[in-house]
Write a protein that holds these residues in place. Sequence first.
Motif, PDB file in Angstrom:
ATOM      1  N   MET A   1      81.664  17.333  -8.003  1.00 12.02           N
ATOM      2  CA  MET A   1      80.915  16.424  -7.172  1.00 12.02           C
ATOM      3  C   MET A   1      79.463  16.424  -7.652  1.00 12.02           C
ATOM      4  O   MET A   1      78.859  17.461  -7.816  1.00 12.02           O
ATOM      5  CB  MET A   1      81.004  16.879  -5.715  1.00 12.02           C
ATOM      6  N   SER A   2      78.910  15.243  -7.857  1.00 17.04           N
ATOM      7  CA  SER A   2      77.516  15.163  -8.276  1.00 17.04           C
ATOM      8  C   SER A   2      76.682  14.573  -7.155  1.00 17.04           C
ATOM      9  O   SER A   2      77.143  13.722  -6.396  1.00 17.04           O
ATOM     10  CB  SER A   2      77.379  14.317  -9.540  1.00 17.04           C
ATOM     11  N   TYR A   3      75.491  15.068  -7.064  1.00 19.09           N
ATOM     12  CA  TYR A   3      74.574  14.603  -6.035  1.00 19.09           C
ATOM     13  C   TYR A   3      73.444  13.845  -6.699  1.00 19.09           C
ATOM     14  O   TYR A   3      72.912  14.272  -7.717  1.00 19.09           O
ATOM     15  CB  TYR A   3      73.986  15.789  -5.253  1.00 19.09           C
ATOM     16  N   LYS A   4      73.073  12.748  -6.106  1.00 16.64           N
ATOM     17  CA  LYS A   4      71.939  11.978  -6.605  1.00 16.64           C
ATOM     18  C   LYS A   4      70.741  12.288  -5.704  1.00 16.64           C
ATOM     19  O   LYS A   4      70.825  12.125  -4.482  1.00 16.64           O
ATOM     20  CB  LYS A   4      72.251  10.482  -6.582  1.00 16.64           C
ATOM     21  N   ILE A   5      69.702  12.766  -6.322  1.00 15.29           N
ATOM     22  CA  ILE A   5      68.497  13.081  -5.566  1.00 15.29           C
ATOM     23  C   ILE A   5      67.734  11.788  -5.319  1.00 15.29           C
ATOM     24  O   ILE A   5      67.451  11.036  -6.249  1.00 15.29           O
ATOM     25  CB  ILE A   5      67.613  14.099  -6.324  1.00 15.29           C
ATOM     26  N   LYS A   6      67.445  11.541  -4.067  1.00 19.54           N
ATOM     27  CA  LYS A   6      66.735  10.327  -3.692  1.00 19.54           C
ATOM     28  C   LYS A   6      65.276  10.417  -4.143  1.00 19.54           C
ATOM     29  O   LYS A   6      64.613  11.429  -3.938  1.00 19.54           O
ATOM     30  CB  LYS A   6      66.803  10.110  -2.188  1.00 19.54           C
ATOM     31  N   GLU A   7      64.821   9.344  -4.739  1.00 22.26           N
ATOM     32  CA  GLU A   7      63.441   9.278  -5.200  1.00 22.26           C
ATOM     33  C   GLU A   7      62.513   9.195  -3.981  1.00 22.26           C
ATOM     34  O   GLU A   7      62.746   8.399  -3.069  1.00 22.26           O
ATOM     35  CB  GLU A   7      63.288   8.024  -6.078  1.00 22.26           C
ATOM     36  N   SER A   8      61.477  10.023  -3.960  1.00 16.76           N
ATOM     37  CA  SER A   8      60.542  10.010  -2.836  1.00 16.76           C
ATOM     38  C   SER A   8      59.689   8.744  -2.882  1.00 16.76           C
ATOM     39  O   SER A   8      59.609   8.062  -3.901  1.00 16.76           O
ATOM     40  CB  SER A   8      59.631  11.238  -2.882  1.00 16.76           C
ATOM     41  N   VAL A   9      59.057   8.452  -1.774  1.00 20.41           N
ATOM     42  CA  VAL A   9      58.160   7.295  -1.700  1.00 20.41           C
ATOM     43  C   VAL A   9      57.042   7.434  -2.732  1.00 20.41           C
ATOM     44  O   VAL A   9      56.677   6.467  -3.398  1.00 20.41           O
ATOM     45  CB  VAL A   9      57.579   7.146  -0.275  1.00 20.41           C
ATOM     46  N   PHE A  10      56.521   8.649  -2.877  1.00 18.98           N
ATOM     47  CA  PHE A  10      55.462   8.866  -3.863  1.00 18.98           C
ATOM     48  C   PHE A  10      55.977   8.631  -5.278  1.00 18.98           C
ATOM     49  O   PHE A  10      55.290   8.030  -6.103  1.00 18.98           O
ATOM     50  CB  PHE A  10      54.868  10.264  -3.760  1.00 18.98           C
ATOM     51  N   ASP A  11      57.204   9.096  -5.565  1.00 16.62           N
ATOM     52  CA  ASP A  11      57.788   8.850  -6.890  1.00 16.62           C
ATOM     53  C   ASP A  11      57.922   7.356  -7.140  1.00 16.62           C
ATOM     54  O   ASP A  11      57.582   6.859  -8.220  1.00 16.62           O
ATOM     55  CB  ASP A  11      59.167   9.510  -7.024  1.00 16.62           C
ATOM     56  N   GLN A  12      58.408   6.629  -6.146  1.00 17.29           N
ATOM     57  CA  GLN A  12      58.546   5.171  -6.274  1.00 17.29           C
ATOM     58  C   GLN A  12      57.183   4.538  -6.538  1.00 17.29           C
ATOM     59  O   GLN A  12      57.040   3.695  -7.422  1.00 17.29           O
ATOM     60  CB  GLN A  12      59.125   4.577  -4.994  1.00 17.29           C
ATOM     61  N   PHE A  13      56.203   4.962  -5.765  1.00 13.26           N
ATOM     62  CA  PHE A  13      54.857   4.407  -5.899  1.00 13.26           C
ATOM     63  C   PHE A  13      54.276   4.674  -7.288  1.00 13.26           C
ATOM     64  O   PHE A  13      53.819   3.759  -7.969  1.00 13.26           O
ATOM     65  CB  PHE A  13      53.944   5.004  -4.820  1.00 13.26           C
ATOM     66  N   PHE A  14      54.317   5.938  -7.724  1.00 18.78           N
ATOM     67  CA  PHE A  14      53.722   6.289  -9.009  1.00 18.78           C
ATOM     68  C   PHE A  14      54.506   5.699 -10.178  1.00 18.78           C
ATOM     69  O   PHE A  14      53.908   5.271 -11.169  1.00 18.78           O
ATOM     70  CB  PHE A  14      53.592   7.813  -9.160  1.00 18.78           C
ATOM     71  N   ASN A  15      55.833   5.635 -10.081  1.00 18.66           N
ATOM     72  CA  ASN A  15      56.624   5.033 -11.149  1.00 18.66           C
ATOM     73  C   ASN A  15      56.354   3.537 -11.275  1.00 18.66           C
ATOM     74  O   ASN A  15      56.233   3.003 -12.378  1.00 18.66           O
ATOM     75  CB  ASN A  15      58.126   5.282 -10.938  1.00 18.66           C
ATOM     76  N   ASN A  16      56.263   2.854 -10.133  1.00 18.23           N
ATOM     77  CA  ASN A  16      55.950   1.428 -10.152  1.00 18.23           C
ATOM     78  C   ASN A  16      54.555   1.186 -10.720  1.00 18.23           C
ATOM     79  O   ASN A  16      54.354   0.288 -11.539  1.00 18.23           O
ATOM     80  CB  ASN A  16      56.051   0.835  -8.747  1.00 18.23           C
ATOM     81  N   ARG A  17      53.605   1.994 -10.292  1.00 13.81           N
ATOM     82  CA  ARG A  17      52.232   1.859 -10.767  1.00 13.81           C
ATOM     83  C   ARG A  17      52.170   2.041 -12.286  1.00 13.81           C
ATOM     84  O   ARG A  17      51.543   1.258 -12.993  1.00 13.81           O
ATOM     85  CB  ARG A  17      51.352   2.900 -10.067  1.00 13.81           C
ATOM     86  N   GLU A  18      52.838   3.062 -12.795  1.00 12.94           N
ATOM     87  CA  GLU A  18      52.846   3.317 -14.238  1.00 12.94           C
ATOM     88  C   GLU A  18      53.510   2.173 -14.993  1.00 12.94           C
ATOM     89  O   GLU A  18      53.042   1.765 -16.059  1.00 12.94           O
ATOM     90  CB  GLU A  18      53.538   4.649 -14.546  1.00 12.94           C
ATOM     91  N   ALA A  19      54.596   1.635 -14.458  1.00 13.88           N
ATOM     92  CA  ALA A  19      55.280   0.507 -15.106  1.00 13.88           C
ATOM     93  C   ALA A  19      54.358  -0.713 -15.174  1.00 13.88           C
ATOM     94  O   ALA A  19      54.308  -1.401 -16.214  1.00 13.88           O
ATOM     95  CB  ALA A  19      56.565   0.169 -14.357  1.00 13.88           C
ATOM     96  N   LEU A  20      53.620  -0.975 -14.111  1.00 13.89           N
ATOM     97  CA  LEU A  20      52.686  -2.109 -14.108  1.00 13.89           C
ATOM     98  C   LEU A  20      51.554  -1.893 -15.111  1.00 13.89           C
ATOM     99  O   LEU A  20      51.143  -2.824 -15.804  1.00 13.89           O
ATOM    100  CB  LEU A  20      52.121  -2.340 -12.705  1.00 13.89           C
ATOM    101  N   ILE A  21      51.057  -0.663 -15.195  1.00 14.45           N
ATOM    102  CA  ILE A  21      50.002  -0.348 -16.160  1.00 14.45           C
ATOM    103  C   ILE A  21      50.504  -0.618 -17.575  1.00 14.45           C
ATOM    104  O   ILE A  21      49.802  -1.234 -18.395  1.00 14.45           O
ATOM    105  CB  ILE A  21      49.521   1.114 -16.012  1.00 14.45           C
TER     106      ILE A  21
END
Length: 184
Positions: A1-21
């Motif tokens: 059984m594999s578990y997917k770790i949910k991305e935190s709000v901060f991870d979403q925010f920083f990942n989106n910000r970096e992608a836009l940059i």
Amino acid sequence: MSYKIKESVFDQFFNNREALIQQFKKGDITKKEFIEEHYYFIQRLNLKPFKYRIDSFEKGIYNYQYYNMLAKYSYMKSKDSKLQQKHPQLVNKLQRDANYYYSKKDKTTLKLLEYLDFTNVEAYYIKVKSKGLKDKLFEIVLMDYDHFILHSVSSWLRDRLMEEGVFIEEKRKSLIDQYINEKY
């Protein structure tokens, strides 16, 4: 059984910000599109700024970006010529909103810098093409964090940076010069 770790709000925010940059640096999006996409993403997150305490770098940067994007978006909308002609009262409200959000951003900046104890922080005026920002806009570099550069024109914030011994009396080229000097 594999578990997917949910991305935190901060991870979403920083990942989106970096992608836009990265998209901006490649020329895939303009500064206007960067501001709009960042603004819409923050709205979709539905996470309001942290009101009482900045007790982490992430909270401080989130608040800074939250207020900065609302300010830039309001300012950008206030410059729309059709809106200026048809709805001058709305334009005035947008300009007031932009000033309010910039003020909140500066207060957040101070809280973040206090949280960091002004350690490994460097600030200086930057070279700009805008006549309105010349000798006013300064950059605050958080040297322990990649890609986190703050900006302000606040004289009280500059004075505090001087008191803390981190404001350098020299004008430099911004570390994000292309972004800073692109009109939107």
